[in-house]
Write a protein that holds these residues in place. Structure first.
Motif, mmCIF file in Angstrom:
data_model
loop_
_atom_site.group_PDB
_atom_site.id
_atom_site.type_symbol
_atom_site.label_atom_id
_atom_site.label_comp_id
_atom_site.label_asym_id
_atom_site.label_seq_id
_atom_site.Cartn_x
_atom_site.Cartn_y
_atom_site.Cartn_z
ATOM 1 N N ASN A 91 0.834 -1.203 0.000
ATOM 2 C CA ASN A 91 0.000 0.000 0.000
ATOM 3 C C ASN A 91 0.871 1.256 0.000
ATOM 4 N N PRO A 92 0.933 1.966 -1.137
ATOM 5 C CA PRO A 92 1.834 3.109 -1.201
ATOM 6 C C PRO A 92 1.465 4.199 -0.188
ATOM 7 N N ASP A 93 0.180 4.300 0.138
ATOM 8 C CA ASP A 93 -0.254 5.337 1.075
ATOM 9 C C ASP A 93 0.330 5.159 2.462
ATOM 10 N N ASN A 94 0.522 3.917 2.850
ATOM 11 C CA ASN A 94 0.924 3.667 4.232
ATOM 12 C C ASN A 94 2.427 3.565 4.428
ATOM 13 N N GLN A 95 3.205 4.013 3.447
ATOM 14 C CA GLN A 95 4.649 4.021 3.676
ATOM 15 C C GLN A 95 5.281 5.376 3.394
ATOM 16 N N LEU A 96 4.447 6.360 3.078
ATOM 17 C CA LEU A 96 4.978 7.709 2.905
ATOM 18 C C LEU A 96 4.720 8.489 4.185
ATOM 19 N N ILE A 97 5.755 9.174 4.661
ATOM 20 C CA ILE A 97 5.688 9.785 5.988
ATOM 21 C C ILE A 97 5.463 11.289 5.926
ATOM 22 N N ALA A 98 6.066 11.948 4.925
ATOM 23 C CA ALA A 98 5.987 13.408 4.895
ATOM 24 C C ALA A 98 4.992 13.872 3.842
ATOM 25 N N SER A 99 4.534 15.110 3.967
ATOM 26 C CA SER A 99 3.536 15.584 3.018
ATOM 27 C C SER A 99 4.140 16.343 1.845
ATOM 28 N N VAL A 100 5.453 16.271 1.703
ATOM 29 C CA VAL A 100 6.099 16.782 0.492
ATOM 30 C C VAL A 100 6.997 15.659 -0.004
ATOM 31 N N VAL A 101 6.933 15.389 -1.317
ATOM 32 C CA VAL A 101 7.646 14.242 -1.884
ATOM 33 C C VAL A 101 9.118 14.212 -1.477
ATOM 34 N N GLU A 102 9.839 15.337 -1.687
ATOM 35 C CA GLU A 102 11.290 15.277 -1.439
ATOM 36 C C GLU A 102 11.596 15.098 0.047
ATOM 37 N N SER A 139 2.569 17.117 -3.144
ATOM 38 C CA SER A 139 2.096 16.414 -1.968
ATOM 39 C C SER A 139 1.694 14.999 -2.420
ATOM 40 N N PRO A 140 2.076 13.954 -1.664
ATOM 41 C CA PRO A 140 1.798 12.585 -2.122
ATOM 42 C C PRO A 140 0.333 12.352 -2.466
ATOM 43 N N HIS A 141 -0.610 13.011 -1.767
ATOM 44 C CA HIS A 141 -1.996 12.652 -2.036
ATOM 45 C C HIS A 141 -2.517 13.224 -3.351
ATOM 46 N N HIS A 142 -1.675 13.984 -4.041
ATOM 47 C CA HIS A 142 -2.062 14.422 -5.375
ATOM 48 C C HIS A 142 -1.500 13.515 -6.467
ATOM 49 N N LEU A 143 -0.773 12.466 -6.071
ATOM 50 C CA LEU A 143 -0.139 11.592 -7.060
ATOM 51 C C LEU A 143 -0.984 10.350 -7.304
ATOM 52 N N SER A 144 -0.738 9.704 -8.459
ATOM 53 C CA SER A 144 -1.415 8.436 -8.740
ATOM 54 C C SER A 144 -0.746 7.328 -7.929
ATOM 55 N N LEU B 168 -0.107 15.788 9.403
ATOM 56 C CA LEU B 168 -0.263 16.561 8.169
ATOM 57 C C LEU B 168 -0.352 15.647 6.964
ATOM 58 N N ARG B 169 0.461 14.605 6.968
ATOM 59 C CA ARG B 169 0.510 13.686 5.843
ATOM 60 C C ARG B 169 -0.801 12.903 5.723
ATOM 61 N N PHE B 170 -1.376 12.495 6.860
ATOM 62 C CA PHE B 170 -2.498 11.571 6.792
ATOM 63 C C PHE B 170 -3.874 12.231 6.814
ATOM 64 N N ILE B 171 -3.944 13.508 7.156
ATOM 65 C CA ILE B 171 -5.266 14.137 7.174
ATOM 66 C C ILE B 171 -5.966 14.051 5.812
ATOM 67 N N PRO B 172 -5.304 14.420 4.712
ATOM 68 C CA PRO B 172 -6.018 14.296 3.421
ATOM 69 C C PRO B 172 -6.406 12.848 3.111
ATOM 70 N N PRO C 18 -9.762 20.275 -3.037
ATOM 71 C CA PRO C 18 -8.357 19.882 -2.989
ATOM 72 C C PRO C 18 -8.096 18.509 -3.611
ATOM 73 N N PHE C 19 -9.154 17.761 -3.875
ATOM 74 C CA PHE C 19 -8.945 16.415 -4.393
ATOM 75 C C PHE C 19 -9.107 16.365 -5.909
ATOM 76 N N VAL C 20 -8.411 15.417 -6.486
ATOM 77 C CA VAL C 20 -8.494 15.251 -7.929
ATOM 78 C C VAL C 20 -9.700 14.366 -8.237
ATOM 79 N N HIS C 21 -10.637 14.917 -8.945
ATOM 80 C CA HIS C 21 -11.797 14.129 -9.318
ATOM 81 C C HIS C 21 -11.906 14.110 -10.827
ATOM 82 N N ASP C 22 -12.517 13.067 -11.322
ATOM 83 C CA ASP C 22 -12.675 12.992 -12.754
ATOM 84 C C ASP C 22 -14.091 13.394 -13.136
ATOM 85 N N ALA C 23 -14.192 14.400 -13.958
ATOM 86 C CA ALA C 23 -15.498 14.888 -14.366
ATOM 87 C C ALA C 23 -16.015 14.068 -15.557
#
Lengths: 280, 270, 286
Positions: A91-102, A139-144, B168-172, C18-23
């Motif tokens: 699960n990629p979501d559960n191994q990223l710690i920071a909210s900025v990629v670098e 931010s990781p949550h904007h990535l695929s 911060l990371r997990f809220i979204p 803030p979230f990416v959604h597909d329209a």
């Protein structure tokens, strides 16, 4: 060949409601430096337990696991073992710690106490290697899913490990993401010379491997070159493995009286095989 | 809906306020708040207000963004001001009396001061959150607290910072997950919009339980992933990003303390 | 009259989210009773947005969804009734389990429809029989089951409302081959018993070739194709252009034609392929 990991007569047990359950029993395996090994097995075959034994996340109940000659049981050298053998999870979501990629990629090297210049360089190099450099401020949550998983891989290679173990890294990804990860992993092995242990239940991901190991019920039931393993379709299907459609086709032809081997996976080779079989 | 919640208030920009070192920003904005509360006559309050408006202008964040934050807290300000109106010294002159309540000039004066100060306080803290990313804030807080390690609180500082980072990371992620679970339960006919308080609280159970289970699973997996990345509780940890005080930050310090000095002078002289 | 009609459906998400959604934009289609429809499209093409409109989880920005000729949003207060008629099984549905027992969890949907007593009990037991939830599991905690069984129970939770249309978003994601077969069997069993329309979102063209009568192809929120599975898979180039592909066996056959072997184009499953090749080998020997 030099060995990076040696698993020697390992038994691993856990206790569930006071019952001792052995996942692995008297299990042995060597991983050679620079090799690309794929471990195939269905859910519950013991492959994830094996993965976690390889970098000392789990400790053997009996027997030993040696990484570069260091015993994973030795508490003094725990960090050394984990630095040498990096691990990527499902699960990629559960191994990223920071909210900025670098900053996430920097987490490992930061823990190693390197200087900030060295960390910076390693982070940039790692992100370039997995082709995520342009997303370094995202931010990781904007990535695929595939992109997140590549960031997770960058976080591991920034520690400059000798070996990287990936535990079903593609299971939660779409076909595009899966292809990205397999490409990245193959590159790490071929171009950077990093030893790769890829655990999966998709047989087609084993195509580029040097060695394929099939596990069932905590035991190795096949250990050979990809071609040799793929030719045993019946055995693979019996232990609940996913067989790609090319192999399935060749297998069904074989069962219908065609004189044909099932030892290829790619579309091109499959077509060629069928052609020559028809021409016989 | 949940997706309307914007987490953190960062407003992208390139103003001098954005560029100031986050540590300096936190300290200076706290100082500004202190100065605003020190201002005790009409001249110093007006001067403080002018300074805050200048700060807001320099920040490049639109005024409506500030107004939005103010709106949220307006009822509290009005209430505080209203109470203050009745608590003045009667010697300052009585405006009118109703029943047992007396509105005095002193009261009105107090209410005005109180309201102005709270409004300015909100503007100042908005200026901080609008111009600083949550990450920078976390970083700055960790570093500002770092002297505590000399009094034996090293791991406490580190743990606090790590907790803020992970939060911060997990809220979204968790907001997204909450939405998914809500949709899944709605698809099974769950009614989340109607009913009395008790029914609504009960309707949350099908959402909270899966969310809790998932959060526990995530934290367990995250802990393993952190261990695999050589995390050792912050022992010997170095940071990639180093913060450096620049010329700009020294100027910012100078300006803020000059403002403070003027406010105190106005208090004393006028 | 089609069972479900989508008319000029457009959905746009606010830019501030803030979230990416597909329209999705301007989608029109008819879905008949008893069909099995596959929805394909790469991630972000609008698949999940589209299916969430069909059961009223999302409200169209423009356009209409008609169920049995009635606009589902005609009376917004009644939208929950639509959700029991059009069931939606999300990806990884086992993560929505929450009750203390398997029985209670499966009963959650029908209970929300206002059922109780014997009627409720019958529904739960019937669906368990149809899709093979073992009796001994009913009083267990759903969290004690294996991954595959959890998914079976979660699917039962939606099926217990007996929807006329049931939508699955990647129903086999994360399962091994045995688990996948189980899920496909569950879908088929439900359909045989109820005659329901089934809509499946999937990335696997191979599964789609086996399962779907018709395929709905989405690209960037627009309806690219909506036709019989055979017709859609005959348009390999068009699919590749939008990042999709035909089943692997079809690609093997294309490669065979490149090599000069005379084989037909319309081969989408392994069974068909074997049949064709057997005939070909037979001709040669004769």
């Amino acid at each position: 060949m030099e060995k990076i990991i040696e698993v020697k007569n390992v038994t691993y047990e856990y206790t569930d409601e006071e019952m001792k359950i052995a996942v692995l029993r008297n299990f042995s395996l060597d991983i050679e430096k620079g090799s690309f090994t794929v471990i195939l097995g269905h859910n519950g075959s013991g492959k994830s337990t094996l993965a976690k034994l390889l970098n000392g996340l789990f400790k053997p109940t009996s027997g030993d696991v040696l990484v570069d000659g260091i015993n994973t049981k030795d508490e003094e050298t725990e960090i050394e073992v984990k630095r040498r053998v990096g691990m990527v999870f499902q699960n990629p979501d559960n191994q990223l710690i920071a909210s900025v990629v670098e900053e996430d990629v920097a987490f490992g090297p930061e823990n190693l106490g390197l200087s900030s210049e060295v960390i910076r360089k390693r982070v940039d190099d790692a992100l370039k290697t997995v082709d995520m450099y342009e997303y370094r401020k995202s931010s990781p949550h904007h990535l695929s899913g595939g992109q997140k998983q590549r960031v997770a891989i960058a976080g591991i290679i920034a520690m400059e490990p000798e070996c990287i173990v990936l535990d079903e890294p593609t299971a939660m990804l779409d076909p595009k993401g899966r292809a990205e990860i397999i490409k990245t992993v193959t590159q790490l092995n071929k171009e950077k010379g990093i030893t790769v242990v890829l655990i999966t239940h998709y047989m087609e991901e084993a195509e580029n491997a040097d060695r394929v190991i099939v596990m069932n019920d905590g035991e190795i039931i096949a250990d050979s070159l990809p071609k040799k393993v793929f030719s045993q379709v019946e055995k693979l299907k019996n232990v609940g493995l996913d067989v790609p459609q090319t192999t399935e086709l060749l297998y069904m032809l074989q069962k219908n009286g065609f004189n044909i081997d099932t030892d290829v996976i790619s579309i091109k080779e499959t077509a060629e095989k069928i052609k020559s079989c028809l021409e016989e | 809906m949940l997706k309307d919640i914007t987490f953190g208030q960062y407003y992208e920009g390139n103003s001098p306020v954005h560029k100031t070192d986050p540590r300096a920003k936190i300290v200076l904005l706290i100082a500004m708040i202190v100065f605003v509360f020190l201002a005790n006559n009409i001249f110093s309050v007006v001067f403080a207000a002018l300074s805050v408006f200048t700060l807001m202008y320099i920040s490049g964040v639109p005024l409506r963004m500030y107004a939005k934050n103010l709106k949220a807290i307006l009822p509290i300000i009005i209430f505080t001001a209203f109470i203050n109106v009745f608590y003045g010294d009667k010697n300052t002159g009585i405006v009118f009396e109703v029943w047992k309540l007396t509105v005095t000039w002193g009261g009105i004066y107090r209410a005005f001061f109180m309201a102005t100060r709270i409004i300015l306080l909100i503007f100042i803290s908005s200026a901080l959150t609008y111009t600083t990313t949550p990450n920078d804030l976390t970083d700055a807080i960790e570093r500002l607290l770092s002297p505590l390690k000399y009094v034996g609180l090293k791991s406490a500082v580190h743990i606090l910072a790590m907790m803020m980072t992970i939060t911060l990371r997990f809220i979204p992620t968790l907001i997204e997950e909450t939405e998914k679970i809500m949709n899944a339960q709605k698809a099974r006919g769950a009614d989340l919009e109607n009913g009395n308080l008790k029914q609504r609280v009960k309707a949350l159970i099908p959402i909270l339980i899966p969310l809790l289970i998932s959060a526990i699973r995530r934290s367990y997996e995250l802990a393993e992933a952190m261990e695999c990345r050589c995390y050792n509780g912050g022992e010997g940890r170095q940071r990639m990003k180093q913060l450096h005080f620049s010329f700009r930050d020294y100027i910012a310090c100078g300006v803020v303390f000059a403002v403070g000095a003027v406010i105190i002078l106005l208090n004393i002289l006028l | 009259m089609a069972l479900l009609q989508v008319k000029n459906l457009t959905h746009s998400y606010g830019g501030s989210s803030p979230f990416v959604h597909d329209a999705v934009s301007n989608i029109s289609l008819d879905i008949e009773k008893g069909e099995i429809i596959g929805i394909i499209g790469h991630t972000g093409s609008g698949k999940s947005t589209l299916v969430q409109h069909l059961n009223g989880l999302l409200k169209p920005t423009e356009g209409q969804i008609l169920l049995e000729d009635k606009d589902i949003w005609e009376n917004p207060k009644e939208i929950r009734k639509v959700r029991s008629k059009v069931g939606l099984v999300f990806q990884y549905p086992e993560y929505q389990l929450f009750e203390e027992t398997v029985y209670a969890d499966i009963a959650f949907g029908p209970k929300n429809m206002g059922l109780s007593g014997n009627e409720l009990d019958k529904r739960v037991r019937d669906i368990c029989r149809i899709i093979g939830v073992k009796d001994e599991y009913l009083n267990k905690s759903p969290f004690d089951l294996s991954g595959g069984e959890k998914r079976r129970v979660a699917i039962a939770g939606v099926m217990a409302m007996y929807p006329q249309i049931i939508i699955f978003d990647e129903p086999t994601a994360g399962l091994d081959p045995a688990g996948r077969e189980t899920v496909i069997k569950i879908i088929n069993d439900y359909r045989r018993e109820t005659g329901a329309t089934v809509i499946v979102v999937s990335h696997s063209m191979e599964d789609m070739a086996m399962l779907a009568d018709k395929l709905l192809v989405l690209n960037d929120g627009k309806l690219e194709m909506f036709d019989s599975t055979e017709k859609v898979f005959s348009n390999g180039d068009r699919l590749r252009k939008i990042g999709l592909n035909v089943p692997i066996v079809t690609r093997v056959f294309a490669q065979l034609r490149n090599l000069g072997v005379d084989v037909p184009e319309d081969v989408f499953t392994v069974e068909k392929a074997v049949e064709v090749l057997k005939k070909k080998a037979g001709e040669k020997n004769a």
